[in-house]
Design a protein around this motif. Structure first.
Motif, short mmCIF file in Angstrom:
data_model
loop_
_atom_site.label_atom_id
_atom_site.label_comp_id
_atom_site.label_asym_id
_atom_site.label_seq_id
_atom_site.Cartn_x
_atom_site.Cartn_y
_atom_site.Cartn_z
N CYS A 7 0.85 -1.18 0.00
CA CYS A 7 0.00 0.00 0.00
C CYS A 7 0.89 1.23 0.00
CB CYS A 7 -0.94 0.00 1.21
SG CYS A 7 -0.09 -0.04 2.81
N SER A 8 0.29 2.37 -0.32
CA SER A 8 1.03 3.63 -0.40
C SER A 8 0.55 4.59 0.69
CB SER A 8 0.83 4.28 -1.78
OG SER A 8 1.34 3.45 -2.79
N VAL A 9 1.48 5.39 1.20
CA VAL A 9 1.19 6.38 2.23
C VAL A 9 1.69 7.74 1.73
CG1 VAL A 9 1.52 7.06 4.63
CG2 VAL A 9 1.46 4.63 4.03
N PRO A 10 0.83 8.54 1.12
CA PRO A 10 1.26 9.88 0.67
C PRO A 10 1.31 10.86 1.83
CG PRO A 10 -1.04 9.52 0.11
CD PRO A 10 -0.56 8.23 0.73
N PRO B 94 1.12 12.01 7.25
CA PRO B 94 0.93 10.93 6.27
C PRO B 94 -0.53 10.48 6.22
CG PRO B 94 2.02 10.09 8.24
CD PRO B 94 1.93 11.58 8.40
N ASP B 95 -1.01 10.19 5.03
CA ASP B 95 -2.37 9.69 4.83
C ASP B 95 -2.34 8.16 4.91
OD1 ASP B 95 -4.93 9.14 4.16
OD2 ASP B 95 -4.84 9.94 2.12
N THR C 131 9.13 6.33 -2.04
CA THR C 131 8.95 6.20 -3.49
C THR C 131 8.81 7.54 -4.19
OG1 THR C 131 6.56 5.92 -3.18
CG2 THR C 131 7.91 3.92 -3.26
N ASP C 132 8.82 8.63 -3.45
CA ASP C 132 8.66 9.97 -4.06
C ASP C 132 9.49 10.96 -3.28
OD1 ASP C 132 7.94 12.15 -5.47
OD2 ASP C 132 5.81 12.09 -4.99
N TRP D 264 5.47 7.06 0.71
CA TRP D 264 6.14 5.83 1.09
C TRP D 264 5.33 4.64 0.59
CZ3 TRP D 264 5.43 10.02 4.12
CH2 TRP D 264 6.57 10.67 4.65
N GLN D 265 6.02 3.55 0.39
CA GLN D 265 5.35 2.28 0.05
C GLN D 265 5.68 1.26 1.14
OE1 GLN D 265 6.59 -0.68 -3.19
NE2 GLN D 265 4.84 0.34 -4.14
#
Length: 573
Positions: free
Chosen positions: A168-171, A263-264, A285-286, A306-307
């Motif tokens: 999962c991703s955490v923007p 973070p979301d 990742t960004d 983050w991933q």
């Protein structure tokens, strides 16, 4: 803009011939004004810096998500893999593939074996011809090969643990807020020298903080060329408050800009809240660009997304014993716990199953033996001897005892320890062995995950050279066995294996624990105590006695007739 202007002018031109002169002038004036308006808007739009926030129906977060997928296409596959942990359709398909019906090629071949044999030698299955050309008689032979033997089949029941990967991703979500700031001056010791500033303790209890401090001097002096304060004044402090203090007048009001970021976690909530999922790794990742403008304010962060990678486990009741239990020929022997824990999570069920019969046709000797003197032939009836097989096996056992004697340990029929592994409730099984067809090509099984030693064990056990000792758990997780190992003792011949299996029951000398058995041979004293006459060697009878084949009576009778004719031809001379 150009196409709209052209269309408008064309429409006006089409109307001009039908209008009076005054109307035409008005139309030209309106068209010119309309064109000037469009021209001004186009020039203004060209001079304005593009801003994604002003574009209609433009969602920057959605576009960034698509850009991320374009940079990492495998992310779609990983997301799909994460969804399989709870997707019912995926589980239904996976269980269907695991439990689908399978047909053994050996079973199919067994159906057509008899027809092939009859097709190759049809005269072997007829009663033959007598000497005079009439129908002969046949005497049935007793079974010569005995039973086909048995093999040990195992299956598992208990708890199955499925492991799956989830991602999962955490923007990082940043926001900018602005609020007023109230600035006050205060005197730490009160208005002693008439400074006119209120006391600083009067601001206690409000959201205020000291932003600078200054000491005042009422009188200066010099000494040694240096200037110093001879009469200190009241110390003055500046207080910056987030709210207005009642009864006090700020000397200045400013605006403070505050940037907050968090973070979301919404995309990872399902995996993070699942007690069966464990976080394995978290990577950024960004990280480029690190500075972004949020509501016109530059915000710098080392990472913007983050991933996270998770490993999820699920527990469910499972069994793979349906195939064995559906065969009425298999006899249940016992059930053992693979993990030696209480309560037991994984059980090994052990069955004894008969090997498939390879030849069940009745064999015959037709018309007996022919004994001829001077053309006079007599039939000698003989009774088949069924004691030959026992004598042959006994002699071969003595011969192997001499060949397999170990002078260093003074033991007979020593075996070698071999093991193979298989996943509990898994598809790949490198331990099938006897009772199952050999898969042609070692390289195929090795490519599927079996090592070469396991494939050789599979072949030797299929040939009847190995005795099954037992199974133990080699890899477990949360008390559930994931991988098991089967232990075998393999010997130089099938006869040696039968002597070991049945001889240990006579002594008695049971196998050691599967993890510790070393396949030791019999001592001379132990072998002397064995009673070979009480052992069942029917499995090896076929190795010492050829299956009786029916003679070609027609061909034999023709040869006899030729010999009789030749005899009388010589006599007439």
């Amino acid at each position: 803009m150009t196409r709209a202007l052209t269309f408008a002018l064309a429409a006006l031109a089409a109307l001009l011939p039908a209008l009076p002169a005054a109307a035409q002038q008005d139309a030209r004036a309106d068209g010119k004004a309309f064109a000037e308006e469009l021209r001004g808007e186009a020039q203004q739009a060209a001079q304005v810096q593009p801003d994604s926030n002003t574009l209609p129906h433009y969602d920057r977060n959605a576009v960034r998500g698509l850009e991320t997928l374009a940079d990492d296409p495998d992310r779609i596959e990983r997301g799909a893999a994460a969804a399989t942990t709870t997707h019912q359709g995926y589980r239904a398909i996976k269980d269907s593939l695991a439990n689908r019906a399978r047909f053994d090629p050996q079973d199919i071949d067994a159906v057509i074996t008899r027809s092939r044999a009859i097709n190759q030698t049809p005269l072997d299955y007829t009663s033959g011809m007598a000497i005079g050309g009439g129908q002969g008689t046949c005497v049935p032979l007793p079974p010569g090969s005995g039973s086909a033997g048995t093999y040990t089949a195992t299956c598992n029941t208990g708890t199955r643990i499925d492991q799956s990967a989830g991602q999962c991703s955490v923007p990082l979500v940043a926001s900018v807020s602005q609020r007023p700031q109230y600035h006050y001056l205060c005197n730490r010791f009160g208005d002693i020298n008439g400074s006119g500033e209120p006391e600083c303790p009067g601001f206690n209890g409000y959201s205020c903080r000291v932003t600078w401090h200054r000491d005042t001097c009422l009188r200066w002096g010099t000494s040694g060329g240096r200037r110093w304060c001879t009469e200190p004044g009241d110390p003055i402090s500046e207080l910056t408050c987030d709210e207005q203090v009642p009864g006090q007048t700020p000397y200045q009001v400013t605006t403070a800009t505050t940037v907050t970021s968090a973070p979301d976690e919404s995309q990872c909530a399902g995996l993070a809240d699942n007690g069966d999922c464990t976080l394995d790794a978290e990577i950024c990742t960004d990280a480029d660009p690190q500075t972004r403008k949020i509501d016109g304010v530059p915000v710098t962060r080392p990472c913007w997304e983050w991933q996270r990678s998770f490993t999820c486990t699920s527990r469910e009741a499972a069994t793979d014993c349906a195939d064995i239990e559906s065969q009425n020929a298999c006899r249940f022997i016992r059930e053992e716990c693979l993990t030696d824990e209480t309560p037991c999570e994984t059980w090994e069920r052990i069955y004894e199953c008969p090997l498939p019969q390879t030849d069940t046709a009745t064999q015959y000797v037709c018309d007996g033996d022919l004994y001829c003197i001077d053309g006079s032939c007599e039939t000698i009836e003989r009774t088949a001897n069924d004691e030959f097989k026992d004598a042959a096996v006994a002699l071969h056992a003595m011969d192997e005892a001499r060949g397999q004697f170990d002078p260093e340990t003074l033991t007979l029929f020593r075996g070698t320890r071999n093991t193979c592994s298989s996943k509990v409730f898994g598809v790949l099984n490198c331990c099938k062995g006897k009772g199952f067809p050999l898969i042609p090509g070692i390289s195929l099984l090795v490519a599927l995950g079996c090592d070469r030693e396991e494939v050789l064990l599979h072949q030797r056990d299929a040939q009847g050279l190995c005795a099954y000792v037992g199974t133990y758990c080699s890899d477990r997780f949360l008390g559930v066995c994931l991988t098991k190992r089967k232990a075998y003792c393999c010997f130089e011949s099938k006869l040696s294996r039968i002597l070991q299996e049945q001889g240990r029951r006579q002594l008695p000398k049971p196998w050691d624990k599967p993890k510790e058995e070393q396949c030791a041979g019999f001592t001379l004293d132990e072998f002397a105590r064995l009673d070979l006459s009480q052992m069942d060697f029917s499995e090896v009878y076929a190795e010492f006695t050829e299956a009786a084949r029916l003679p070609d009576e027609l061909e034999t009778s023709i040869l006899i007739q030729q010999k009789i004719e030749e005899y009388y031809a010589r006599t007439d001379r």
